[in-house]
Design a protein around this motif. Structure first.
Motif, short mmCIF file in Angstrom:
data_model
loop_
_atom_site.label_atom_id
_atom_site.label_comp_id
_atom_site.label_asym_id
_atom_site.label_seq_id
_atom_site.Cartn_x
_atom_site.Cartn_y
_atom_site.Cartn_z
N THR A 174 52.49 -1.62 19.99
CA THR A 174 53.26 -0.96 21.05
C THR A 174 54.66 -0.61 20.56
O THR A 174 55.18 -1.24 19.63
N PHE B 282 57.22 -1.19 22.20
CA PHE B 282 58.02 -2.38 22.54
C PHE B 282 58.11 -3.33 21.35
O PHE B 282 59.19 -3.80 21.00
N GLU B 283 56.97 -3.61 20.71
CA GLU B 283 56.96 -4.51 19.55
C GLU B 283 57.87 -3.99 18.44
O GLU B 283 58.57 -4.77 17.79
N GLU C 249 61.14 -1.73 29.72
CA GLU C 249 60.13 -2.55 29.07
C GLU C 249 58.73 -2.06 29.41
O GLU C 249 57.85 -2.00 28.55
N ARG C 250 58.49 -1.69 30.66
CA ARG C 250 57.17 -1.20 31.09
C ARG C 250 56.80 0.08 30.30
O ARG C 250 55.68 0.22 29.83
N ARG D 115 56.18 -0.95 26.54
CA ARG D 115 54.93 -1.71 26.38
C ARG D 115 53.71 -0.84 26.63
O ARG D 115 52.62 -1.09 26.11
N THR E 252 51.70 3.20 22.85
CA THR E 252 51.28 2.69 21.55
C THR E 252 51.70 3.66 20.44
O THR E 252 52.01 4.83 20.70
#
Length: 148
Positions: A75, A77-78, A120-121, A124, A127
């Motif tokens: 993602t 986010f990662e 964050e949503r 996340r 991808t």
């Protein structure tokens, strides 16, 4: 909220690398040239991504970097968190423990929490594979069309 150049460059590099997933390692110099990223700066971001387990590196003449997992399993986010650290919009919102001088519930803190959760949503929910697919679409639409 503003992310640093290291996140932008790393995302561009990983989108580039994702096109070679399952094929061969890609040299950092090659990625840097294609993406217009300073090679030394990109090497630093690759090191952080490797430490986070998002990429693997291979030494030698046929060496380079490759994704450690499928692009669908990584993602945004990662990636951002690996480079920027924990994502918090302000210092008084972090790990659920307010560090605010007020030491009570705060309406402003509520707003920042909502902003942080929304960011964050989105991160996340996106991808690397989705980003790569979007980039391919953009690249194809930028190509001149010749009609006869």
């Amino acid at each position: 909220m503003k992310f640093s150049a290291k996140s932008e460059y790393a995302l561009r590099a990983l989108v580039d690398i994702s096109g070679y997933y399952g094929q061969r390692p890609i040299g950092v110099r090659e990625i840097a040239m294609r993406q217009g990223i300073p090679e030394r700066f990109l090497e630093q971001q690759i090191t952080a991504l490797r430490k986070a387990g998002l990429v693997k590196s291979q030494r030698g003449a046929q060496g380079g970097v490759m994704l450690s997992r499928a692009p669908e399993a990584i993602t945004v986010f990662e990636i951002i968190e690996a480079l920027e650290g924990p994502l918090s919009t302000v210092t008084c919102v972090g790990n659920g423990v307010p560090e605010c001088a007020k030491n009570t519930q705060c309406a402003v803190q509520d707003v920042w929490c909502q902003v942080g959760l929304a960011v964050e949503r989105v991160l996340r929910g996106m991808t690397l594979a989705q980003l790569a697919k979007r980039q391919i679409s953009y690249d194809q639409s930028a190509q001149p069309m010749y009609h006869i």
